[in-house]
Motif scaffolding. Structure first.
Motif, PDB file in Angstrom:
ATOM      1  N   GLY A  36     -18.248 -73.645  56.137  1.00 41.31           N
ATOM      2  CA  GLY A  36     -17.948 -74.963  55.580  1.00 41.31           C
ATOM      3  C   GLY A  36     -16.513 -75.126  55.122  1.00 41.31           C
ATOM      4  O   GLY A  36     -15.604 -74.441  55.578  1.00 41.31           O
ATOM      5  N   ASP A  37     -16.304 -76.061  54.198  1.00 37.87           N
ATOM      6  CA  ASP A  37     -14.964 -76.400  53.729  1.00 37.87           C
ATOM      7  C   ASP A  37     -14.535 -75.627  52.497  1.00 37.87           C
ATOM      8  O   ASP A  37     -13.436 -75.833  51.991  1.00 37.87           O
ATOM      9  N   GLU A  38     -15.390 -74.754  52.015  1.00 40.28           N
ATOM     10  CA  GLU A  38     -15.050 -74.017  50.796  1.00 40.28           C
ATOM     11  C   GLU A  38     -13.945 -73.001  51.028  1.00 40.28           C
ATOM     12  O   GLU A  38     -13.212 -72.643  50.122  1.00 40.28           O
ATOM     13  N   GLY A  39     -13.817 -72.539  52.275  1.00 37.54           N
ATOM     14  CA  GLY A  39     -12.822 -71.503  52.532  1.00 37.54           C
ATOM     15  C   GLY A  39     -13.103 -70.295  51.653  1.00 37.54           C
ATOM     16  O   GLY A  39     -14.240 -69.892  51.478  1.00 37.54           O
ATOM     17  N   GLY A  40     -12.077 -69.713  51.081  1.00 38.21           N
ATOM     18  CA  GLY A  40     -12.250 -68.539  50.224  1.00 38.21           C
ATOM     19  C   GLY A  40     -12.336 -68.880  48.758  1.00 38.21           C
ATOM     20  O   GLY A  40     -12.096 -68.019  47.906  1.00 38.21           O
ATOM     21  N   ARG A  41     -12.710 -70.123  48.438  1.00 40.70           N
ATOM     22  CA  ARG A  41     -12.658 -70.597  47.053  1.00 40.70           C
ATOM     23  C   ARG A  41     -13.451 -69.731  46.078  1.00 40.70           C
ATOM     24  O   ARG A  41     -12.978 -69.397  44.992  1.00 40.70           O
ATOM     25  N   GLU A  42     -14.675 -69.369  46.468  1.00 42.31           N
ATOM     26  CA  GLU A  42     -15.498 -68.563  45.561  1.00 42.31           C
ATOM     27  C   GLU A  42     -14.938 -67.153  45.419  1.00 42.31           C
ATOM     28  O   GLU A  42     -14.983 -66.564  44.337  1.00 42.31           O
ATOM     29  N   LEU A  43     -14.392 -66.620  46.506  1.00 44.58           N
ATOM     30  CA  LEU A  43     -13.801 -65.286  46.434  1.00 44.58           C
ATOM     31  C   LEU A  43     -12.604 -65.263  45.494  1.00 44.58           C
ATOM     32  O   LEU A  43     -12.459 -64.347  44.677  1.00 44.58           O
TER      33      LEU A  43
END
Length: 198
Positions: A154-161
């Motif tokens: 999706g569009d989250e990319g590595g945001r949570e990481l």
């Protein structure tokens, strides 16, 4: 230890630009060059192992600027898919990590990226930029994170990481990204260029 010499620069340049009408946002002029070439120019003297541009439907010639160009055939799958293409290419090149930058962030500097490398600590590295409030790209990931990056969707990319990594704070002005035509006009106004590109 992560240093530019053993890290791949992955430039994400395959966004759909829905909020920018149907123009090729990255080719829009700003200060007499295409928007995307500002980060390319800012980082051109950093000695990366390899440079990878993940693109889709752009007229810009990243190969002429020293990048291996990887086409994302379906950017509708989100930024994470582009990131996967970049990480796969970096792994194939034997990179010890990836420095992920966005082509629509024209004010990023090499000085900031070197500060990110100073905060790195090997294969487990996660270092993100921050405006003092939230973490964001550019972001640096060691090779131990490659599998995690390849599993993103999706569009989250590595945001949570990047939320769980180290954060290197810099000026919010350096981390401005251009999502809409209004964003670009505001940046032109900041430089006293209200007619730039007209």
């Amino acid at each position: 230890m992560l240093e530019p010499e053993n890290v791949a620069l992955v430039l994400l340049a395959a966004g759909r630009s829905h909020r920018f009408t149907h123009a090729d946002k990255l080719a829009e002029p700003f200060l007499d060059k295409p928007l995307a070439y500002h980060v390319v120019t800012a980082l051109e003297n950093m000695p990366f192992l390899t440079r990878i541009a993940v693109v889709s439907d752009t007229s810009l010639d990243f190969a002429a600027r020293g990048y291996r160009v990887v086409e994302n055939p379906d950017p509708s799958l989100g930024q994470a898919r582009s990131l996967c293409f970049g990480v796969e290419a970096a792994r194939a090149a034997g990179a010890a990590g990836v420095l992920v930058a966005l082509a629509d962030m024209p004010r990023v500097t090499a000085t900031h990226l070197y500060r990110m490398f100073d905060a790195a600590h090997g294969a487990e590295t996660i270092v993100a930029s921050s405006d003092g409030v939230r973490p964001m790209p550019p972001a640096l990931f060691g090779s131990a994170l490659f599998d995690d990056l390849l599993n993103l969707e999706g569009d989250e990319g590595g945001r949570e990481l990047i939320k769980r990594g180290r954060h290197v704070v810099t000026s919010p002005a350096e981390l401005v990204d251009i999502d809409t035509r209004e964003d670009l006009e505001a940046l032109r106004e900041l430089y006293g260029l209200p007619t730039d590109g007209k």
